[in-house]
Design a protein around this motif. Structure first.
Motif, mmCIF file in Angstrom:
data_model
loop_
_atom_site.group_PDB
_atom_site.id
_atom_site.type_symbol
_atom_site.label_atom_id
_atom_site.label_comp_id
_atom_site.label_asym_id
_atom_site.label_seq_id
_atom_site.Cartn_x
_atom_site.Cartn_y
_atom_site.Cartn_z
ATOM 1 N N PHE A 134 37.029 52.340 43.690
ATOM 2 C CA PHE A 134 36.799 51.641 42.426
ATOM 3 C C PHE A 134 35.825 52.477 41.611
ATOM 4 O O PHE A 134 34.771 52.880 42.116
ATOM 5 C CB PHE A 134 36.193 50.270 42.777
ATOM 6 C CG PHE A 134 35.853 49.411 41.608
ATOM 7 C CD1 PHE A 134 36.844 48.887 40.786
ATOM 8 C CD2 PHE A 134 34.527 49.083 41.332
ATOM 9 C CE1 PHE A 134 36.514 48.063 39.708
ATOM 10 C CE2 PHE A 134 34.193 48.260 40.272
ATOM 11 C CZ PHE A 134 35.199 47.753 39.456
ATOM 12 N N TRP B 124 36.954 50.568 33.840
ATOM 13 C CA TRP B 124 36.914 50.417 35.296
ATOM 14 C C TRP B 124 38.314 50.574 35.874
ATOM 15 O O TRP B 124 39.283 50.105 35.276
ATOM 16 C CB TRP B 124 36.371 49.028 35.674
ATOM 17 C CG TRP B 124 34.926 48.841 35.320
ATOM 18 C CD1 TRP B 124 34.438 48.213 34.211
ATOM 19 C CD2 TRP B 124 33.774 49.301 36.049
ATOM 20 N NE1 TRP B 124 33.059 48.248 34.214
ATOM 21 C CE2 TRP B 124 32.628 48.907 35.335
ATOM 22 C CE3 TRP B 124 33.602 50.011 37.252
ATOM 23 C CZ2 TRP B 124 31.332 49.203 35.769
ATOM 24 C CZ3 TRP B 124 32.312 50.294 37.682
ATOM 25 C CH2 TRP B 124 31.197 49.882 36.946
ATOM 26 N N LEU C 149 40.733 50.522 39.559
ATOM 27 C CA LEU C 149 40.892 50.262 40.992
ATOM 28 C C LEU C 149 42.097 51.041 41.500
ATOM 29 O O LEU C 149 43.168 51.009 40.887
ATOM 30 C CB LEU C 149 41.133 48.755 41.210
ATOM 31 C CG LEU C 149 41.534 48.345 42.622
ATOM 32 C CD1 LEU C 149 40.367 48.501 43.598
ATOM 33 C CD2 LEU C 149 42.025 46.897 42.635
ATOM 34 N N VAL D 189 40.639 47.496 35.538
ATOM 35 C CA VAL D 189 40.022 46.213 35.884
ATOM 36 C C VAL D 189 39.195 45.771 34.688
ATOM 37 O O VAL D 189 38.371 46.538 34.182
ATOM 38 C CB VAL D 189 39.127 46.352 37.138
ATOM 39 C CG1 VAL D 189 38.357 45.069 37.416
ATOM 40 C CG2 VAL D 189 39.961 46.751 38.346
ATOM 41 N N LEU E 196 36.336 43.756 32.881
ATOM 42 C CA LEU E 196 35.043 43.156 33.203
ATOM 43 C C LEU E 196 34.328 42.810 31.903
ATOM 44 O O LEU E 196 34.710 43.318 30.844
ATOM 45 C CB LEU E 196 34.221 44.140 34.043
ATOM 46 C CG LEU E 196 34.703 44.282 35.494
ATOM 47 C CD1 LEU E 196 34.084 45.472 36.169
ATOM 48 C CD2 LEU E 196 34.424 43.012 36.285
ATOM 49 N N GLN F 160 35.050 43.706 47.052
ATOM 50 C CA GLN F 160 35.056 42.294 46.650
ATOM 51 C C GLN F 160 33.681 41.904 46.095
ATOM 52 O O GLN F 160 33.574 41.316 45.016
ATOM 53 C CB GLN F 160 35.337 41.462 47.889
ATOM 54 C CG GLN F 160 36.237 40.311 47.654
ATOM 55 C CD GLN F 160 36.499 39.576 48.969
ATOM 56 O OE1 GLN F 160 36.017 39.951 50.041
ATOM 57 N NE2 GLN F 160 37.271 38.530 48.879
ATOM 58 N N GLN G 231 32.974 43.725 42.650
ATOM 59 C CA GLN G 231 33.733 43.190 41.512
ATOM 60 C C GLN G 231 33.180 41.837 41.085
ATOM 61 O O GLN G 231 33.050 41.564 39.894
ATOM 62 C CB GLN G 231 35.215 43.101 41.856
ATOM 63 C CG GLN G 231 35.873 44.471 41.804
ATOM 64 C CD GLN G 231 37.387 44.367 41.895
ATOM 65 O OE1 GLN G 231 37.922 44.005 42.922
ATOM 66 N NE2 GLN G 231 38.059 44.684 40.824
ATOM 67 N N ALA H 111 31.456 41.016 37.545
ATOM 68 C CA ALA H 111 32.061 39.949 36.737
ATOM 69 C C ALA H 111 31.014 38.896 36.385
ATOM 70 O O ALA H 111 31.012 38.347 35.283
ATOM 71 C CB ALA H 111 33.225 39.317 37.490
#
Ligand code: PMV
Length: 327
Positions: free
Chosen positions: A40, A166, A168, A177, A179, A227, A230, A234
């Motif tokens: 990531f 971002w 992944l 991704v 955000l 996990q 992220q 977020a």
């Protein structure tokens, strides 16, 4: 006629380190580069490679440094050159291209010292070659994800340079991704501890890490961190994002140091920068996200509202080191 493209570098906070055994067959000119774990990254639009391709009558494909204002001079190693041209030959076959070409490429940052120049170089080569193939050989349109996945064959980390801010990469999926905006426009600084070339290439590092006793469980650890990271980003929990990223780069460097034979990239100056970041966090309970790639340079990411800390760090470190930053 010249076909050209620019591509950005990227800095991984969850690191791609280790390839599936099927990706490591000796003698493969364009390895599949299937990662053993997800990664990531944050895309770095201020650190770019530019590739220009023109037709050549020489009967072979060639590479030369692109001389341009603000670009760094570098010598491509024989291994690097072979890898680059092999990948170009692979692309030519994929896109059904005929003829021979002269490729020029250059970076606006030093290569081979932990600023992921392979990511931006292979992404730019893929994009410029695709443009050429579209215009000259009228090939069908490819999606960004298809281009990212083909670029992975040149250099794994290059697939993440196709998306931003971002990105992944998990198995055969590469995607952007989304955000919150405060987390999507970060300030980046890389402190150049040394501009000397890496002693162990990342290709060799990917092979050697599987000999570390710590390699068992690496995929699970990266999935848990992915996990957590992220979620932290977020929810704008910057301190949690710092802790996860800090643990992750130490995990990768611990793999290097516990491989057989062991190797490492830290220099005394790397520790100096890390120490400053740690002091900031412990004294102010605030600071940058910190990470290191396969090199001695330390990367720092700040939110825009941390400009004061950014300037303080830059001021302090620029007395001793060369710094490249997004502002
Ligand atoms: O793309 P490669 O094969 O040069 O791999 C580099 C991997 C690291 O930069 C060390 C980590 C990462 O995820 O970018």
């Amino acid at each position: 006629m010249t076909w050209s493209a620019n591509a950005p570098s990227n800095i991984a906070l969850i690191k791609y380190m280790g390839k599936k055994k099927t990706s490591l067959h000796e003698g493969q000119t364009t390895p599949a580069n299937e990662a053993t774990n997800p990664s990531f990254s944050y895309t770095l639009p201020h650190l770019i490679t530019r590739v220009e391709i023109s037709e050549s009558m020489s009967g072979e494909d060639t590479w030369q440094l692109l001389e341009q204002k603000d670009f760094y001079h570098f010598e491509m190693s024989q291994t690097g050159l072979t890898k680059f041209l092999n990948y170009f030959a692979f692309l030519k076959t994929k896109f059904g291209m005929k003829g021979y070409y002269q490729i020029h490429s250059g970076n606006n940052f030093p290569a081979d010292c932990g600023i992921a120049s392979s990511a931006s170089s292979f992404a730019a080569l893929t994009l410029a070659t695709y443009k050429l193939a579209r215009e000259k050989f009228q090939i069908n349109e490819w999606t960004m994800e298809q281009l990212a996945l083909i670029s992975r064959r040149g250099s794994g980390s290059s697939c993440r340079s196709f998306f931003g801010p971002w990105c992944l990469w998990d198995d055969s999926v590469v995607r952007q991704v989304n955000l919150p905006v405060e987390i999507s426009e970060l300030l980046h600084m890389v402190v150049l501890s040394s501009a000397t070339k890496k002693k162990v290439s990342s290709s060799e590092a990917h092979k050697r890490v599987s000999t570390s006793l710590l390699f068992d469980g690496r995929e699970e650890r990266t999935r848990l961190r992915l996990q957590a990271l992220q979620l932290a980003l977020a929810e704008k929990k910057w301190n949690v994002a710092f802790e996860v990223s800090w643990a992750e780069f130490w995990d990768m460097h611990a793999l290097f140091e516990t491989s057989h034979p062991s190797f490492g990239y830290f220099e005394a100056s790397s520790f100096e920068v890390l120490d400053l970041a740690r002091t900031l966090w412990s004294e102010k309970n605030d600071g940058p996200i910190v990470t290191m790639d396969a090199g001695p340079n330390v990367h720092l990411l700040f939110r825009k509202d941390q400009k004061e800390i950014f300037s303080f760090v830059r001021e302090k470190l620029s007395k001793r080191f060369k710094i490249i930053s997004s502002i």
